[in-house]
Design a protein around this motif. Structure first.
Motif, PDB file in Angstrom:
ATOM      1  N   ASP A  33      18.147  35.491   0.828  1.00  0.00           N
ATOM      2  CA  ASP A  33      17.135  35.065  -0.137  1.00  0.00           C
ATOM      3  C   ASP A  33      17.403  33.616  -0.518  1.00  0.00           C
ATOM      4  OD1 ASP A  33      15.900  37.557  -0.280  1.00  0.00           O
ATOM      5  OD2 ASP A  33      17.280  38.253  -1.824  1.00  0.00           O
ATOM      6  N   THR A  35      16.020  30.415  -3.179  1.00  0.00           N
ATOM      7  CA  THR A  35      15.210  30.043  -4.345  1.00  0.00           C
ATOM      8  C   THR A  35      15.305  28.537  -4.550  1.00  0.00           C
ATOM      9  OG1 THR A  35      17.083  30.446  -5.815  1.00  0.00           O
ATOM     10  CG2 THR A  35      15.533  32.251  -5.519  1.00  0.00           C
ATOM     11  N   GLN A  55       5.027  26.023  -6.256  1.00  0.00           N
ATOM     12  CA  GLN A  55       4.024  27.075  -6.297  1.00  0.00           C
ATOM     13  C   GLN A  55       4.709  28.381  -5.924  1.00  0.00           C
ATOM     14  OE1 GLN A  55       0.811  26.467  -3.610  1.00  0.00           O
ATOM     15  NE2 GLN A  55      -0.356  28.185  -4.371  1.00  0.00           N
ATOM     16  N   THR A  56       4.421  29.430  -6.666  1.00  0.00           N
ATOM     17  CA  THR A  56       5.074  30.705  -6.375  1.00  0.00           C
ATOM     18  C   THR A  56       4.071  31.697  -5.822  1.00  0.00           C
ATOM     19  OG1 THR A  56       4.712  31.422  -8.645  1.00  0.00           O
ATOM     20  CG2 THR A  56       6.829  30.402  -8.147  1.00  0.00           C
ATOM     21  N   ASP A  57       4.530  32.512  -4.925  1.00  0.00           N
ATOM     22  CA  ASP A  57       3.731  33.557  -4.313  1.00  0.00           C
ATOM     23  C   ASP A  57       4.477  34.865  -4.510  1.00  0.00           C
ATOM     24  OD1 ASP A  57       1.833  34.904  -2.881  1.00  0.00           O
ATOM     25  OD2 ASP A  57       2.406  34.105  -0.928  1.00  0.00           O
ATOM     26  N   ARG A  58       3.786  35.969  -4.448  1.00  0.00           N
ATOM     27  CA  ARG A  58       4.427  37.262  -4.680  1.00  0.00           C
ATOM     28  C   ARG A  58       5.194  37.763  -3.468  1.00  0.00           C
ATOM     29  NH1 ARG A  58      -0.223  40.386  -8.126  1.00  0.00           N
ATOM     30  NH2 ARG A  58      -0.521  38.692  -9.572  1.00  0.00           N
ATOM     31  N   HIS A  59       4.770  37.394  -2.284  1.00  0.00           N
ATOM     32  CA  HIS A  59       5.397  37.903  -1.064  1.00  0.00           C
ATOM     33  C   HIS A  59       6.314  36.844  -0.464  1.00  0.00           C
ATOM     34  CE1 HIS A  59       2.623  41.122  -1.558  1.00  0.00           C
ATOM     35  NE2 HIS A  59       1.568  40.398  -1.233  1.00  0.00           N
ATOM     36  N   ALA A  60       7.489  37.291  -0.066  1.00  0.00           N
ATOM     37  CA  ALA A  60       8.445  36.376   0.559  1.00  0.00           C
ATOM     38  C   ALA A  60       8.043  36.122   2.008  1.00  0.00           C
ATOM     39  CB  ALA A  60       9.843  36.960   0.493  1.00  0.00           C
ATOM     40  N   CYS A  78       9.935  32.869  -1.340  1.00  0.00           N
ATOM     41  CA  CYS A  78       8.613  33.017  -1.968  1.00  0.00           C
ATOM     42  C   CYS A  78       8.054  31.627  -2.185  1.00  0.00           C
ATOM     43  CB  CYS A  78       8.725  33.747  -3.300  1.00  0.00           C
ATOM     44  SG  CYS A  78       9.127  35.477  -3.119  1.00  0.00           S
TER      45      CYS A  78
END
Length: 79
Positions: A33, A35, A55-60, A78
Motif C-alpha cells: 500500500d 499513500t 485527488q482521492t478515489d475509493r478504489h486502489a 488510491c
C-alpha cells in the motif's frame, strides 16, 4: 529486516510513504500500500502543474514494480 525498510532504503520516493506489505492470496506477488505524504504537493498527470490537494478515489489502482526475489511487486494506490 522488514520489506518496507528494504524498499525505503533502495527505492525512496519523495512524495509517497510505503504502507502495509502483504503477500497476495495465491502467494504469487507482494502487494504494498502506498499513500501520499502530508506535506507533498500533488502534480497533475495531464498538465504537469502543481495542484492544491491529492485527488482521492475509493478504489486502489494497481501498479507493477520491479520484482523482488523472483516475485512480482504490486503497488496499491488510491488516486
Amino acid at each position: 529486516m522488514l520489506l518496507k525498510t528494504i524498499l525505503n532504503k533502495t527505492y525512496r520516493f519523495k512524495s509517497f510513504i510505503y504502507g502495509n506489505v502483504k503477500l497476495s492470496n495465491n502467494a504469487t506477488c507482494i502487494e504494498v500500500d502506498i499513500t501520499p505524504r502530508m506535506n507533498s504537493k500533488a502534480i497533475c498527470s495531464i498538465c504537469g502543474e502543481a495542484a492544491p490537494i491529492h485527488q482521492t478515489d475509493r478504489h486502489a489502482r494497481r501498479f507493477e514494480f520491479i520484482p523482488l526475489w523472483a516475485m512480482k511487486v504490486i503497488f496499491l494506490y488510491c488516486m
